[in-house]
Scaffold this active site. Sequence first.
Site, PDB file in Angstrom:
ATOM      1  N   HIS A  38       0.167   7.626  -3.294  1.00 35.57           N
ATOM      2  CA  HIS A  38      -0.812   6.545  -3.150  1.00 35.57           C
ATOM      3  C   HIS A  38      -1.036   6.212  -1.673  1.00 35.57           C
ATOM      4  O   HIS A  38      -2.187   6.158  -1.197  1.00 35.57           O
ATOM      5  CB  HIS A  38      -0.310   5.296  -3.892  1.00 35.57           C
ATOM      6  CG  HIS A  38      -1.172   4.088  -3.733  1.00 35.57           C
ATOM      7  ND1 HIS A  38      -2.073   3.685  -4.692  1.00 35.57           N
ATOM      8  CD2 HIS A  38      -1.273   3.179  -2.721  1.00 35.57           C
ATOM      9  CE1 HIS A  38      -2.703   2.595  -4.272  1.00 35.57           C
ATOM     10  NE2 HIS A  38      -2.222   2.256  -3.083  1.00 35.57           N
ATOM     11  N   GLU A  39       0.050   5.999  -0.942  1.00 35.79           N
ATOM     12  CA  GLU A  39      -0.088   5.626   0.474  1.00 35.79           C
ATOM     13  C   GLU A  39      -0.676   6.779   1.292  1.00 35.79           C
ATOM     14  O   GLU A  39      -1.384   6.545   2.286  1.00 35.79           O
ATOM     15  CB  GLU A  39       1.261   5.182   1.044  1.00 35.79           C
ATOM     16  CG  GLU A  39       1.875   3.963   0.356  1.00 35.79           C
ATOM     17  CD  GLU A  39       0.959   2.751   0.314  1.00 35.79           C
ATOM     18  OE1 GLU A  39       0.118   2.597   1.222  1.00 35.79           O
ATOM     19  OE2 GLU A  39       1.068   1.964  -0.653  1.00 35.79           O
ATOM     20  N   HIS A  47      -4.406   6.476   1.474  1.00 36.51           N
ATOM     21  CA  HIS A  47      -4.842   5.604   2.566  1.00 36.51           C
ATOM     22  C   HIS A  47      -4.742   6.333   3.906  1.00 36.51           C
ATOM     23  O   HIS A  47      -5.633   6.248   4.753  1.00 36.51           O
ATOM     24  CB  HIS A  47      -3.956   4.358   2.631  1.00 36.51           C
ATOM     25  CG  HIS A  47      -4.217   3.351   1.569  1.00 36.51           C
ATOM     26  ND1 HIS A  47      -5.453   2.778   1.374  1.00 36.51           N
ATOM     27  CD2 HIS A  47      -3.390   2.782   0.640  1.00 36.51           C
ATOM     28  CE1 HIS A  47      -5.381   1.900   0.378  1.00 36.51           C
ATOM     29  NE2 HIS A  47      -4.140   1.889  -0.077  1.00 36.51           N
ATOM     30  N   GLU A  75      -8.975   1.633  -1.213  1.00 36.88           N
ATOM     31  CA  GLU A  75      -8.153   1.754  -2.422  1.00 36.88           C
ATOM     32  C   GLU A  75      -8.640   2.889  -3.319  1.00 36.88           C
ATOM     33  O   GLU A  75      -7.855   3.479  -4.052  1.00 36.88           O
ATOM     34  CB  GLU A  75      -8.143   0.435  -3.189  1.00 36.88           C
ATOM     35  CG  GLU A  75      -7.414  -0.702  -2.492  1.00 36.88           C
ATOM     36  CD  GLU A  75      -5.961  -0.393  -2.163  1.00 36.88           C
ATOM     37  OE1 GLU A  75      -5.358   0.466  -2.840  1.00 36.88           O
ATOM     38  OE2 GLU A  75      -5.435  -1.002  -1.220  1.00 36.88           O
TER      39      GLU A  75
END
Length: 509
Positions: free
Chosen positions: A273-274, A277, A303
């Site tokens: 997930h990170e 970003h 997001e």
Amino acid sequence: MEYTNQTTKELLDQLHEWEEKTGAYRFALTMIGLDANQHPPVDGRALRERRTQVLRQELFRLQQDPKILSVLKELSRREGLSQVDQRIVELRLSTLEKTEKVPEKVYLAFHEALASSEAAWQRMKGKAPYEEYEPYLRKVVELQKELTSSRIEGESKDGNAIFEILLRDHEADWGMERYDEFFAQVKARILPLIRKIQASEPIDGKAIQGDFNLEAQHRYMDKILSYLGFTERWGKIAESIHPLTTGIGENDVRITTKYRQSHIVKGVLSTVHECGHAWYTHNVDPEFDGTAIVSGISAAMHESESRLLENHIGRSKAFWEANYPALQEMFPEPFAAMPLDEFYRSMNASAPSPIRTEADEVTYPVHILIRYEIERDLFAGKIKTEELEKIWNEKYEAYLGVKVQNSDEGILQDMHWPYAYFGYFPSYALGSAIAAQIDGAMRREIPVDEYLRSGQFEKITTWLKEKVQHDGCLLSMDEILLRATGETFNAEHYFRYLEEKYETLYGLR
């Protein structure tokens, strides 16, 4: 000072000089914030906060400088600006016009209360009940209301107007009306799907749990990071209570993750997930480093890229076809004897739980729905901070059938309210919907699963860079989506994706 006699180049030079200087202050404050998350000495906090407050005050004064506002207004009237300069002027002018009437005293008081709130949350999370932390949040909410109301013209300074601004600070074209409509769709489409899954034959989500050595998890995570192309040349990973990403610039992106002794897959998904970003920040044209075209990227767009990697990539069978053999080798118990299909079903099992960051794809938007409704009522004055935990727990039981056991797995689980990220939560659900729309378009154009199986992840990041990320916020959300997918935002892609995936997974079709 009169600016009409100055050339456009002279005005742009003044703007760029101002951006460079304010960027230096923001850089320093960002680095201080990163350090604060690495548990610096407790007894040094007072000095750090005094020094930090000086920097904040100087930055505030630079941002409030009437000269730069005049420069921006004059530039906004000039013809012949490049698309980039025109967008920078538009974004900076919009920001400064919103904040030019914010009193310095209120601004500094807010940040002082915020620093205390952040430190208290870090100190108390997992160790104290909500009522001990609540006075810190109450102060932050009071000052947030005062700070935001100073930006509102006229007499309409009620809670709805304040919350509307907070929402639009994170997603300019999305206010309460659009979010109310979107979350009404979440209720209409997702809640019935959750009920259908609960009534079906369950999938054992606990089959992939165990006791996973943390040192070995670090080694496995290095393999995942290498697979994702996340390199120390431009990125750095650390651990924190709450995973997050801080983009300093194209070649300096910091991410943190959280390892779970009993659940290695959740740690992997947190990291993936990170990395979504991180890739977004890294892939923006370096020409835009330090400008509003990077800092102004909407929360939902950011997001969308993290949720795309976490859900559409990290939860896919093709991703694990490439990465499961190493997991089986490093953690033979329980994975050595577990077929990939069983692992895939288990890791995608849907069951309501109290923790947002550990939620499956189906229940996740309901976690956001709960937070949205609470924030909306909090700023409308319908509820007080003293009541938040009770209301939180009631909504979890009503929507998800979950009985929250304590503050740590309940209202204190997220960093967002302690850090005053009010209005941010809805962007997670909106970002998830955008991710489904982008993923569908990407899979129509390139063989995503084939690239995942063969370890050619760079071909996926190349597509995302070209279609979504390269221009930062030079374009609006809908303009980016139109270029990448052929249409503006359409939530139907999201709901259909969840229904098709989970009705198939649970044999409901």
